[in-house]
Write a protein that holds these residues in place. Structure first.
Motif, PDB file in Angstrom:
ATOM      1  N   GLY A   5       0.796  -1.213   0.000  1.00  0.00           N
ATOM      2  CA  GLY A   5       0.000   0.000   0.000  1.00  0.00           C
ATOM      3  C   GLY A   5       0.829   1.263   0.000  1.00  0.00           C
ATOM      4  N   VAL A   6       0.204   2.328  -0.391  1.00  0.00           N
ATOM      5  CA  VAL A   6       0.889   3.616  -0.466  1.00  0.00           C
ATOM      6  C   VAL A   6       1.161   4.155   0.928  1.00  0.00           C
ATOM      7  CG1 VAL A   6       0.659   5.992  -1.250  1.00  0.00           C
ATOM      8  CG2 VAL A   6      -0.122   4.135  -2.695  1.00  0.00           C
ATOM      9  N   LEU A   7       0.192   4.051   1.810  1.00  0.00           N
ATOM     10  CA  LEU A   7       0.356   4.606   3.142  1.00  0.00           C
ATOM     11  C   LEU A   7       1.063   3.636   4.077  1.00  0.00           C
ATOM     12  CD1 LEU A   7      -3.151   6.230   3.590  1.00  0.00           C
ATOM     13  CD2 LEU A   7      -1.021   7.340   2.967  1.00  0.00           C
ATOM     14  N   GLY A   8       1.044   2.360   3.759  1.00  0.00           N
ATOM     15  CA  GLY A   8       1.574   1.359   4.675  1.00  0.00           C
ATOM     16  C   GLY A   8       3.048   1.082   4.529  1.00  0.00           C
ATOM     17  N   GLY A   9       3.708   1.545   3.538  1.00  0.00           N
ATOM     18  CA  GLY A   9       5.121   1.255   3.381  1.00  0.00           C
ATOM     19  C   GLY A   9       5.592   1.456   1.970  1.00  0.00           C
ATOM     20  N   HIS A  10       6.572   0.670   1.586  1.00  0.00           N
ATOM     21  CA  HIS A  10       7.200   0.817   0.282  1.00  0.00           C
ATOM     22  C   HIS A  10       6.352   0.164  -0.800  1.00  0.00           C
ATOM     23  CE1 HIS A  10      10.694   2.097   2.481  1.00  0.00           C
ATOM     24  NE2 HIS A  10      10.635   0.984   3.204  1.00  0.00           N
ATOM     25  N   THR A  11       6.226   0.863  -1.900  1.00  0.00           N
ATOM     26  CA  THR A  11       5.529   0.330  -3.058  1.00  0.00           C
ATOM     27  C   THR A  11       6.435   0.529  -4.262  1.00  0.00           C
ATOM     28  OG1 THR A  11       3.423   0.959  -2.095  1.00  0.00           O
ATOM     29  CG2 THR A  11       3.428   0.425  -4.413  1.00  0.00           C
ATOM     30  N   SER A  12       6.628  -0.531  -5.013  1.00  0.00           N
ATOM     31  CA  SER A  12       7.538  -0.435  -6.145  1.00  0.00           C
ATOM     32  C   SER A  12       6.884   0.293  -7.307  1.00  0.00           C
ATOM     33  CB  SER A  12       7.962  -1.839  -6.584  1.00  0.00           C
ATOM     34  OG  SER A  12       6.867  -2.505  -7.157  1.00  0.00           O
ATOM     35  N   TYR A  13       7.729   0.795  -8.175  1.00  0.00           N
ATOM     36  CA  TYR A  13       7.228   1.474  -9.370  1.00  0.00           C
ATOM     37  C   TYR A  13       6.507   0.514 -10.290  1.00  0.00           C
ATOM     38  CZ  TYR A  13       9.802   5.654  -8.106  1.00  0.00           C
ATOM     39  OH  TYR A  13      10.236   6.763  -7.461  1.00  0.00           O
ATOM     40  N   GLU A  14       6.841  -0.768 -10.213  1.00  0.00           N
ATOM     41  CA  GLU A  14       6.172  -1.757 -11.057  1.00  0.00           C
ATOM     42  C   GLU A  14       4.685  -1.818 -10.750  1.00  0.00           C
ATOM     43  OE1 GLU A  14       8.368  -5.204 -10.066  1.00  0.00           O
ATOM     44  OE2 GLU A  14      10.111  -4.637 -11.256  1.00  0.00           O
ATOM     45  N   GLU A  15       4.319  -1.676  -9.485  1.00  0.00           N
ATOM     46  CA  GLU A  15       2.904  -1.707  -9.121  1.00  0.00           C
ATOM     47  C   GLU A  15       2.175  -0.473  -9.647  1.00  0.00           C
ATOM     48  OE1 GLU A  15       2.920  -2.168  -4.916  1.00  0.00           O
ATOM     49  OE2 GLU A  15       3.725  -4.195  -5.015  1.00  0.00           O
ATOM     50  N   TYR A  16       2.831   0.681  -9.576  1.00  0.00           N
ATOM     51  CA  TYR A  16       2.229   1.895 -10.122  1.00  0.00           C
ATOM     52  C   TYR A  16       2.047   1.781 -11.626  1.00  0.00           C
ATOM     53  CZ  TYR A  16       3.140   4.250  -5.691  1.00  0.00           C
ATOM     54  OH  TYR A  16       3.155   4.615  -4.388  1.00  0.00           O
ATOM     55  N   PHE A  17       3.074   1.305 -12.329  1.00  0.00           N
ATOM     56  CA  PHE A  17       2.991   1.176 -13.782  1.00  0.00           C
ATOM     57  C   PHE A  17       1.957   0.142 -14.186  1.00  0.00           C
ATOM     58  CE2 PHE A  17       7.506   2.884 -13.908  1.00  0.00           C
ATOM     59  CZ  PHE A  17       7.094   4.138 -14.300  1.00  0.00           C
ATOM     60  N   GLY A  22      -3.034  -0.752 -16.753  1.00  0.00           N
ATOM     61  CA  GLY A  22      -4.356  -1.378 -16.669  1.00  0.00           C
ATOM     62  C   GLY A  22      -5.454  -0.409 -17.053  1.00  0.00           C
ATOM     63  N   ILE A  23      -5.381   0.808 -16.537  1.00  0.00           N
ATOM     64  CA  ILE A  23      -6.387   1.828 -16.871  1.00  0.00           C
ATOM     65  C   ILE A  23      -6.309   2.191 -18.347  1.00  0.00           C
ATOM     66  CG2 ILE A  23      -7.113   4.210 -16.454  1.00  0.00           C
ATOM     67  CD1 ILE A  23      -7.876   2.338 -14.214  1.00  0.00           C
ATOM     68  N   VAL A  24      -5.088   2.358 -18.867  1.00  0.00           N
ATOM     69  CA  VAL A  24      -4.919   2.672 -20.288  1.00  0.00           C
ATOM     70  C   VAL A  24      -5.468   1.539 -21.155  1.00  0.00           C
ATOM     71  CG1 VAL A  24      -3.195   3.022 -22.106  1.00  0.00           C
ATOM     72  CG2 VAL A  24      -2.994   4.253 -19.957  1.00  0.00           C
ATOM     73  N   GLY A  25      -5.216   0.305 -20.758  1.00  0.00           N
ATOM     74  CA  GLY A  25      -5.730  -0.849 -21.503  1.00  0.00           C
ATOM     75  C   GLY A  25      -7.245  -0.886 -21.522  1.00  0.00           C
ATOM     76  N   ILE A  26      -7.866  -0.573 -20.380  1.00  0.00           N
ATOM     77  CA  ILE A  26      -9.333  -0.537 -20.324  1.00  0.00           C
ATOM     78  C   ILE A  26      -9.874   0.552 -21.230  1.00  0.00           C
ATOM     79  CG2 ILE A  26     -11.267   0.031 -18.804  1.00  0.00           C
ATOM     80  CD1 ILE A  26      -9.782  -1.463 -16.589  1.00  0.00           C
TER      81      ILE A  26
END
Length: 97
Positions: A5-17, A22-26
């Motif tokens: 999660g964003v607020l809970g700790g580290h999030t990799s750029y891969e998850e953001y991308f 996913g949104i662009v594909g939809i």
């Protein structure tokens, strides 16, 4: 140990991308569907917007400015979905045949 999660700790750029792609594909899928079968595309467009609306409302429950910040990605994604669907239907209407 990594917490998610964003607020809970580290999030990799891969998850953001992955989320962005996913949104662009939809959006691309809805634009193509709206071009090929305009009437059937409205149902899937509304379902996608409804799902994004749930996320926006959940993020908006946070207090103050944090609520606006957390709900903004869902609102802008919902706008993008609506625009891509309407653009596909508009392009279909402008065809000469």
């Amino acid at each position: 140990m990594r917490s998610g999660g964003v607020l809970g700790g580290h999030t990799s750029y891969e998850e953001y991308f992955a989320t962005i792609f996913g949104i662009v594909g939809i959006c691309v899928l809805l634009a193509v569907l709206a071009f090929l079968v305009p009437r059937l595309s409205r149902h899937s467009e509304r379902g996608t917007q409804r799902t994004l609306g749930v996320g926006s409302r959940a993020g908006g429950n946070a207090p103050g400015i944090l609520g606006r910040i957390l709900s903004k990605p869902f609102r802008s994604s919902s706008k993008a979905v609506g625009r891509s669907g309407s653009a596909g239907r508009r392009a279909r209407g402008r065809m000469p045949c």
